[in-house]
Write a protein that holds these residues in place. Structure first.
Motif, PDB file in Angstrom:
ATOM      1  N   VAL A 185     -36.899  10.585 -30.464  1.00  0.00           N
ATOM      2  CA  VAL A 185     -36.093  11.909 -30.022  1.00  0.00           C
ATOM      3  C   VAL A 185     -34.669  11.993 -30.229  1.00  0.00           C
ATOM      4  N   THR A 186     -34.186  12.827 -30.983  1.00  0.00           N
ATOM      5  CA  THR A 186     -32.785  12.920 -31.319  1.00  0.00           C
ATOM      6  C   THR A 186     -31.975  13.990 -30.580  1.00  0.00           C
ATOM      7  N   ALA A 187     -32.542  14.831 -29.703  1.00  0.00           N
ATOM      8  CA  ALA A 187     -31.908  15.845 -29.154  1.00  0.00           C
ATOM      9  C   ALA A 187     -33.048  16.579 -28.009  1.00  0.00           C
ATOM     10  N   ALA A 188     -32.562  16.819 -27.277  1.00  0.00           N
ATOM     11  CA  ALA A 188     -33.349  17.651 -26.073  1.00  0.00           C
ATOM     12  C   ALA A 188     -32.423  18.657 -25.199  1.00  0.00           C
ATOM     13  N   GLY A 189     -32.925  19.855 -25.368  1.00  0.00           N
ATOM     14  CA  GLY A 189     -32.027  20.938 -24.461  1.00  0.00           C
ATOM     15  C   GLY A 189     -32.392  21.191 -23.047  1.00  0.00           C
ATOM     16  N   VAL A 190     -31.368  21.373 -22.404  1.00  0.00           N
ATOM     17  CA  VAL A 190     -31.625  21.676 -21.064  1.00  0.00           C
ATOM     18  C   VAL A 190     -31.635  23.377 -20.757  1.00  0.00           C
ATOM     19  N   CYS A 191     -32.764  23.940 -20.042  1.00  0.00           N
ATOM     20  CA  CYS A 191     -32.690  25.193 -19.988  1.00  0.00           C
ATOM     21  C   CYS A 191     -33.199  25.743 -18.286  1.00  0.00           C
ATOM     22  N   HIS A 192     -32.889  26.761 -18.349  1.00  0.00           N
ATOM     23  CA  HIS A 192     -32.858  27.317 -16.819  1.00  0.00           C
ATOM     24  C   HIS A 192     -34.424  27.551 -16.442  1.00  0.00           C
ATOM     25  N   SER A 193     -35.157  27.576 -17.320  1.00  0.00           N
ATOM     26  CA  SER A 193     -36.660  27.429 -17.131  1.00  0.00           C
ATOM     27  C   SER A 193     -37.056  26.034 -16.287  1.00  0.00           C
ATOM     28  N   ASP A 194     -36.453  25.111 -16.827  1.00  0.00           N
ATOM     29  CA  ASP A 194     -36.772  23.563 -16.148  1.00  0.00           C
ATOM     30  C   ASP A 194     -36.254  23.843 -14.647  1.00  0.00           C
ATOM     31  N   GLU A 195     -35.177  24.313 -14.286  1.00  0.00           N
ATOM     32  CA  GLU A 195     -34.664  24.642 -13.056  1.00  0.00           C
ATOM     33  C   GLU A 195     -35.604  25.309 -12.439  1.00  0.00           C
ATOM     34  N   PHE A 196     -35.974  26.505 -12.910  1.00  0.00           N
ATOM     35  CA  PHE A 196     -37.135  27.342 -12.196  1.00  0.00           C
ATOM     36  C   PHE A 196     -38.144  26.722 -11.646  1.00  0.00           C
ATOM     37  N   VAL A 197     -38.769  25.897 -12.654  1.00  0.00           N
ATOM     38  CA  VAL A 197     -40.029  24.963 -12.401  1.00  0.00           C
ATOM     39  C   VAL A 197     -39.873  24.001 -11.091  1.00  0.00           C
ATOM     40  N   MET A 198     -38.521  23.330 -11.213  1.00  0.00           N
ATOM     41  CA  MET A 198     -38.315  22.341  -9.972  1.00  0.00           C
ATOM     42  C   MET A 198     -37.968  23.007  -8.795  1.00  0.00           C
ATOM     43  N   PRO A 221     -29.358  17.998 -35.501  1.00  0.00           N
ATOM     44  CA  PRO A 221     -30.368  18.266 -34.552  1.00  0.00           C
ATOM     45  C   PRO A 221     -29.577  18.539 -33.165  1.00  0.00           C
ATOM     46  N   VAL A 222     -28.543  18.150 -32.763  1.00  0.00           N
ATOM     47  CA  VAL A 222     -27.961  18.078 -31.648  1.00  0.00           C
ATOM     48  C   VAL A 222     -27.182  19.622 -31.465  1.00  0.00           C
ATOM     49  N   ALA A 223     -26.576  20.057 -32.688  1.00  0.00           N
ATOM     50  CA  ALA A 223     -26.100  21.451 -32.684  1.00  0.00           C
ATOM     51  C   ALA A 223     -27.301  22.414 -32.432  1.00  0.00           C
ATOM     52  N   ASN A 224     -28.446  22.320 -33.080  1.00  0.00           N
ATOM     53  CA  ASN A 224     -29.481  23.118 -33.410  1.00  0.00           C
ATOM     54  C   ASN A 224     -30.784  23.091 -32.368  1.00  0.00           C
ATOM     55  N   VAL A 225     -31.012  22.138 -31.845  1.00  0.00           N
ATOM     56  CA  VAL A 225     -32.367  21.862 -31.166  1.00  0.00           C
ATOM     57  C   VAL A 225     -32.428  22.986 -30.151  1.00  0.00           C
ATOM     58  N   SER A 226     -31.355  23.601 -29.585  1.00  0.00           N
ATOM     59  CA  SER A 226     -31.619  24.575 -28.573  1.00  0.00           C
ATOM     60  C   SER A 226     -32.059  26.018 -29.083  1.00  0.00           C
ATOM     61  N   LEU A 227     -31.973  25.939 -30.249  1.00  0.00           N
ATOM     62  CA  LEU A 227     -32.436  27.316 -31.045  1.00  0.00           C
ATOM     63  C   LEU A 227     -33.882  27.307 -31.133  1.00  0.00           C
ATOM     64  N   THR A 228     -34.759  26.250 -30.644  1.00  0.00           N
ATOM     65  CA  THR A 228     -36.166  26.402 -30.363  1.00  0.00           C
ATOM     66  C   THR A 228     -36.562  27.031 -29.300  1.00  0.00           C
ATOM     67  N   ASP A 229     -35.599  27.321 -28.347  1.00  0.00           N
ATOM     68  CA  ASP A 229     -36.012  28.155 -27.204  1.00  0.00           C
ATOM     69  C   ASP A 229     -34.791  29.157 -27.135  1.00  0.00           C
ATOM     70  N   ALA A 230     -33.622  28.794 -26.911  1.00  0.00           N
ATOM     71  CA  ALA A 230     -32.310  29.576 -26.963  1.00  0.00           C
ATOM     72  C   ALA A 230     -31.986  30.554 -28.199  1.00  0.00           C
ATOM     73  N   ILE A 274     -29.299  16.785 -24.188  1.00  0.00           N
ATOM     74  CA  ILE A 274     -29.550  15.384 -23.814  1.00  0.00           C
ATOM     75  C   ILE A 274     -29.928  14.708 -25.050  1.00  0.00           C
ATOM     76  N   LEU A 275     -29.042  13.220 -25.070  1.00  0.00           N
ATOM     77  CA  LEU A 275     -29.326  12.609 -26.239  1.00  0.00           C
ATOM     78  C   LEU A 275     -30.137  11.485 -25.799  1.00  0.00           C
ATOM     79  N   PRO A 276     -31.389  11.444 -25.798  1.00  0.00           N
ATOM     80  CA  PRO A 276     -32.331  10.247 -25.383  1.00  0.00           C
ATOM     81  C   PRO A 276     -31.910   8.828 -25.818  1.00  0.00           C
ATOM     82  N   ASN A 277     -31.667   8.884 -27.140  1.00  0.00           N
ATOM     83  CA  ASN A 277     -31.379   7.712 -27.946  1.00  0.00           C
ATOM     84  C   ASN A 277     -29.801   7.464 -28.536  1.00  0.00           C
TER      85      ASN A 277
END
Length: 346
Positions: free
Chosen positions: A32-45, A145-154, A342-345
């Motif tokens: 993994v190079t990048a992972a986005g943080v989303c309000h949906s995660d907050e909703f789930v938690m 990937p860092v600049a654009n990973v959030s395009l997969t949802d946001a 988030i940058l896991p690596n």
């Protein structure tokens, strides 16, 4: 490997050590190079135990990008080292909607227990991520990937929502965007690129409105008791031809319903729990109300193409995996501008 997991109902997520997933036939392992943080995660938690259905422990992250690290037997679509984005709404791959690339509307997912990564399946906030099928990957090419990973949802979610209303958004029309955060600030850019509409953005403070102006809103106003009157004034009393509510709480839904024009669209994208009554006299004549979900794989390809042409830019603030819990705290406090990544690596 290290991963960010939600492990106990009502607790904050934790960084833990878990095994690297083993790759089975037809699967792909990503570094993994990048992972986005989303309000949906907050909703789930935030869900109470009786309403929580996503399994524990849950590795978070439904916005993911990575480098192909290992291929399962039979996978020929990608090679080790390829940069890819993850298409998140996984489906069965067999039903009519899945055949059309619309796995976000899979007919069988609920019955078969198929869940998106980070929303039931292990997500992208880990050093490695297992992809169930290569059809859930889209080449990134030279996109950062860092600049654009959030395009997969946001990016994908507002694109799908806006695309349905484009026939109503020619020259001389008006579009309202409620909420200018992770999804909303991308939605404004999509509207500027694809429509002829004048864009009115709403949010709760001047910092967020400044971002809306920066990315292309023609007008940026406070989302308060005067918002509907201001929208009506800006539209010569007609209202907006399309309203996109990226918040979805009851006050914003109320604004959306009151601000829409005759034959306009109200699209409730945010998952804040608001609802809009629809009936004669309760909303503008012939107005349509939609509650879409995510988008199709082909639409994700289109969104990434827009990014390659320089039409989309996500405001990003990065965090290490160790600092990921802090990113969620700041998301809850409303102090993230744009999208946290988030940058896991990293």
């Amino acid at each position: 490997m290290k991963a960010l997991q939600y492990r106990t109902i009502g607790s904050r997520p934790e960084v833990v050590d878990i095994p690297i997933p083993e790759v089975g036939p037809g699967q792909v392992l990503l570094k993994v190079t990048a992972a986005g943080v989303c309000h949906s995660d907050e909703f789930v938690m935030s869900l109470p135990a009786e309403a929580y259905t996503f399994g524990l422990p849950l590795t978070l992250g439904h916005e993911g990008a990575g480098i192909v690290h290992e291929l399962g037997a039979g996978v020929t679509q990608f090679e080790v080292g390829d940069a890819v984005a993850v298409y998140g709404p996984w489906g069965c791959g067999r039903c009519h909607n899945c055949a059309a690339g619309k796995e976000n509307y899979c007919s069988n997912a609920a019955a078969e227990g198929i869940a998106p990564p980070g929303l039931g399946a292990p997500g992208a906030m880990a050093e490695y991520m297992l992809i169930d099928d290569p059809r859930h990957l889209v080449p990134l090419g030279d996109l950062d990937p860092v600049a654009n990973v959030s395009l997969t949802d946001a990016g994908l979610t507002p694109y799908h929502a806006i695309k349905n209303s484009l026939p109503k958004l020619g020259a001389g029309t008006t579009a309202v965007v409620i909420g200018t955060g992770g999804l909303g600030h991308v939605g404004i850019q999509i509207l500027r690129a694809l429509s002829g509409a004048t864009i009115i953005a709403l949010d709760v403070n001047e910092e967020k409105l400044a971002l809306a102006r920066k990315v292309g809103a023609h007008h940026a106003i406070l989302s308060d008791a005067d918002a509907v009157a201001t929208i009506k004034e800006l539209t010569d009393g007609l209202g907006a031809n399309a309203v996109f509510d990226f918040v979805g709480i009851q006050p914003t839904v109320n604004i959306a319903g009151a601000a829409v024009a005759t034959e306009g669209d109200v699209t409730i994208v945010g998952i804040g729990g608001g609802a809009l009554p629809v009936g004669f006299g309760g909303i503008a004549y012939d107005a349509a109300v939609r509650a879409p979900y995510w988008g199709s794989r082909s639409e994700l390809i289109e969104v990434l193409d827009m990014a390659r042409r320089g039409q989309l830019h996500v405001e990003v603030e990065t965090f290490s995996l160790a600092d990921a819990p802090t990113a969620y705290e700041r998301l809850h406090a409303g102090t993230i501008t744009g999208r946290a990544v988030i940058l896991p690596n990293g």
